[in-house]
Write an enzyme that holds these catalytic residues in place. Structure first.
Site, PDB file in Angstrom:
ATOM      1  N   ASP A 207       0.859  -1.179   0.000  1.00 45.85           N
ATOM      2  CA  ASP A 207       0.000   0.000   0.000  1.00 45.85           C
ATOM      3  C   ASP A 207       0.901   1.237   0.000  1.00 45.85           C
ATOM      4  O   ASP A 207       1.713   1.427   0.915  1.00 45.85           O
ATOM      5  CB  ASP A 207      -0.896  -0.029   1.252  1.00 45.85           C
ATOM      6  CG  ASP A 207      -1.911   1.113   1.263  1.00 45.85           C
ATOM      7  OD1 ASP A 207      -1.588   2.204   0.750  1.00 45.85           O
ATOM      8  OD2 ASP A 207      -3.014   0.923   1.810  1.00 45.85           O
ATOM      9  N   TYR A 232      -5.073  11.410  -3.383  1.00 43.51           N
ATOM     10  CA  TYR A 232      -5.484  12.706  -2.825  1.00 43.51           C
ATOM     11  C   TYR A 232      -4.552  13.194  -1.725  1.00 43.51           C
ATOM     12  O   TYR A 232      -4.787  14.229  -1.135  1.00 43.51           O
ATOM     13  CB  TYR A 232      -6.930  12.643  -2.306  1.00 43.51           C
ATOM     14  CG  TYR A 232      -7.231  11.452  -1.429  1.00 43.51           C
ATOM     15  CD1 TYR A 232      -6.856  11.443  -0.097  1.00 43.51           C
ATOM     16  CD2 TYR A 232      -7.853  10.323  -1.944  1.00 43.51           C
ATOM     17  CE1 TYR A 232      -7.104  10.352   0.702  1.00 43.51           C
ATOM     18  CE2 TYR A 232      -8.107   9.208  -1.159  1.00 43.51           C
ATOM     19  CZ  TYR A 232      -7.719   9.228   0.172  1.00 43.51           C
ATOM     20  OH  TYR A 232      -7.958   8.131   0.957  1.00 43.51           O
ATOM     21  N   ARG A 381       0.379  14.532  14.089  1.00 43.65           N
ATOM     22  CA  ARG A 381       1.221  14.380  12.897  1.00 43.65           C
ATOM     23  C   ARG A 381       1.436  15.732  12.230  1.00 43.65           C
ATOM     24  O   ARG A 381       0.492  16.495  12.028  1.00 43.65           O
ATOM     25  CB  ARG A 381       0.482  13.546  11.836  1.00 43.65           C
ATOM     26  CG  ARG A 381       0.467  12.102  11.987  1.00 43.65           C
ATOM     27  CD  ARG A 381      -0.067  11.377  10.728  1.00 43.65           C
ATOM     28  NE  ARG A 381      -1.145  12.009   9.980  1.00 43.65           N
ATOM     29  CZ  ARG A 381      -1.898  11.378   9.092  1.00 43.65           C
ATOM     30  NH1 ARG A 381      -1.703  10.109   8.810  1.00 43.65           N
ATOM     31  NH2 ARG A 381      -2.840  12.022   8.443  1.00 43.65           N
TER      32      ARG A 381
HETATM   33  C1  LIG Z   1      -5.315   7.084   3.076  1.00 39.85           C
HETATM   34  C2  LIG Z   1      -5.130   5.609   3.101  1.00 39.85           C
HETATM   35  C3  LIG Z   1      -6.083   4.736   2.546  1.00 39.85           C
HETATM   36  C4  LIG Z   1      -7.357   5.304   2.006  1.00 39.85           C
HETATM   37  O1  LIG Z   1      -8.196   4.388   1.402  1.00 39.85           O
HETATM   38  P1  LIG Z   1      -9.409   4.953   0.516  1.00 39.85           P
HETATM   39  O2  LIG Z   1     -10.164   3.743   0.134  1.00 39.85           O
HETATM   40  O3  LIG Z   1      -8.784   5.657  -0.674  1.00 39.85           O
HETATM   41  O4  LIG Z   1     -10.193   5.896   1.357  1.00 39.85           O
HETATM   42  C5  LIG Z   1      -5.789   3.380   2.532  1.00 39.85           C
HETATM   43  N1  LIG Z   1      -4.618   2.899   3.022  1.00 39.85           N
HETATM   44  C6  LIG Z   1      -3.698   3.727   3.578  1.00 39.85           C
HETATM   45  C7  LIG Z   1      -2.405   3.165   4.108  1.00 39.85           C
HETATM   46  C8  LIG Z   1      -3.935   5.093   3.652  1.00 39.85           C
HETATM   47  O5  LIG Z   1      -3.033   5.904   4.213  1.00 39.85           O
END
Ligand SMILES: *Cc1c(COP(=O)(O)O)cnc(C)c1O
Length: 412
Positions: A207, A232, A381
């Site tokens: 991720d 985003y 943070r």
């Molecule tokens: C911000 C974030 C998400 C966000 O998931 P969405 O489905 O796009 O809302 C997922 N994983 C991590 C590690 C994040 O920091």
């Protein structure tokens, strides 16, 4: 050479800004409130002026005037934008597409990976991973009767590759971890961990939500199987902009994703009776993509590429290093504990502190026009975006935090 000001003085931050090769990029963003210090770009990145212009064109000319005729050039926008994200993450073209959100992409890729490892019953993730990641794997494990094995990582120091080595076995189908931890900013060893996972015969899903745009990833060089990330945060594509997913070329033929939609169909407009998945990365899409969002991804990625991966990481490390240095002098003596690795090579683009009144502090900083972010338990943070954050912003924010803790007046 002229002598620099003492490190703790504001003049030193001004000198760092004056010497910053990326300083000019800030003007390319619609940051129109001079009173605002925004250190939350790792939650929602700022709006590029180019994106404002582009979206106006997409809305007025492409949607408003040309209407459905625009699909001619809209249809491959998700893969075009995906290739740009690939340049930011070390992926050769044709392996990344912009689609859905991170959560849905995690689901699709995890199911595809599990189907490719029949007979293996274990998914491994990190107890401190982002909620969506843990919930998606928990849900898949429940649906399929699999075991979800949780690594207990240090929430401030991050993942240790040795823990992954100790947890994987011949029953492991999939390991999924965050490259940069959302709370602490700790940076994982992508190459080392991927190698350990492969040695056990499992697939690796990274991720990249908190790395893309701040820390270069090397997906191809690390031989990564699968990846996801949102757009985003440091990529500045705006709220609800589509996420991306990466599937290594060598796996695209054999993997099959679980959401069979018409955009992943081989001959979409034949409207055929049965599902026959498209070749290549398009196979991992679902239905109609957000064209406004994908256009914003393209603009955000272009700006980052214009700055260059090396300069972005170099500035990010200078910003976090400077903050940690100020924190050592001003915050740690007041009961703030650094909750991010102290070694700059081991962290991403944000710095976290632990303080018993972290939540109240973020509220009081926000009231003073300084936007940071609270995270459980007792942590706050500072998100530092290499294209928009100034060294003087860091100085002001840390000085204000110090003064708020001391109970004094906030600096401006
Ligand atoms: C911000 C974030 C998400 C966000 O998931 P969405 O489905 O796009 O809302 C997922 N994983 C991590 C590690 C994040 O920091």
């Amino acid at each position: 050479m002229r002598n620099m000001s003492p490190v703790l003085e504001r003049g030193y931050a001004e000198e760092l800004d004056a010497a910053d090769p990326l300083a000019g990029f800030r003007d390319q963003f619609a940051l129109d409130d001079p009173g605002l210090i925004y250190l939350n770009g790792n939650s929602l990145g700022a709006l590029p002026r180019a994106t404002l212009r582009r979206l106006e064109t997409v809305i007025r000319a492409e949607w408003g005037t040309a209407l459905a005729r625009s699909w001619d050039h809209w249809v491959d926008l998700p893969t075009r934008a995906g290739d740009l994200v690939g340049e930011l993450t070390g992926a050769a073209p044709g392996q990344i597409v912009v689609a859905d959100n991170t959560t849905v992409n995690l689901y699709k890729l995890a199911c595809a990976a599990l189907d490719a490892r029949p007979g293996r019953r274990v998914i491994i993730t990190d107890r401190d991973n982002f909620p969506s990641d843990r919930y998606v794997f928990e849900g898949i494990a429940a649906q399929r009767g699999l075991e979800l094995r949780m690594l207990d990582t240090d929430i401030d120091e991050g993942l240790d590759a040795g823990q992954v080595r100790a947890a994987v076995d011949e029953d492991t189908a999939l390991v999924s971890l965050s490259h940069v931890a959302y709370r602490s900013g700790a940076l994982a060893d992508m190459a080392g961990v991927t190698e350990i996972v492969h040695a056990a015969g499992a697939l690796m899903l990274w991720d990249l939500c908190h790395s893309v745009g701040a820390v270069p990833a090397e997906l191809d060089r690390c031989d990564v199987d699968l990846g996801v990330g949102c757009t985003y945060k440091y990529l500045n594509a705006g709220p609800g902009a589509p996420a991306f997913l990466y599937v290594a070329s060598r796996l695209q033929e054999t993997l099959r994703q679980p959401v069979w939609g018409w955009f992943s169909q081989r001959d979409q407009f034949a409207m055929g009776p049965a599902y026959d998945p498209a070749a290549g990365i398009a196979k991992f899409t679902t239905g109609t993509p957000s064209i406004l969002g994908a256009a914003a991804v393209e603009e955000g990625a272009r700006l980052l590429l214009e700055a260059g991966l090396g300069p972005l990481r170099a500035k990010s490390m200078r910003l976090t290093g400077y903050l940690v240095e100020l924190g050592e002098a001003w915050l740690e003596p007041l009961g703030c504990a650094l909750a991010t690795p102290r070694d700059g090579a081991r962290r991403g683009g944000h710095v976290t502190y632990c303080h018993p009144e972290a939540k109240q502090l973020t509220g009081r900083l926000a009231a003073a026009g300084i936007v940071t972010d609270y995270r459980t338990p007792d942590r706050f943070r500072f998100g530092l975006s290499p294209l928009t954050t100034r060294f003087t912003d860091v100085w002001t924010a840390v000085a204000a935090t110090r003064d708020l803790i001391k109970g004094g007046e906030s600096h401006d």
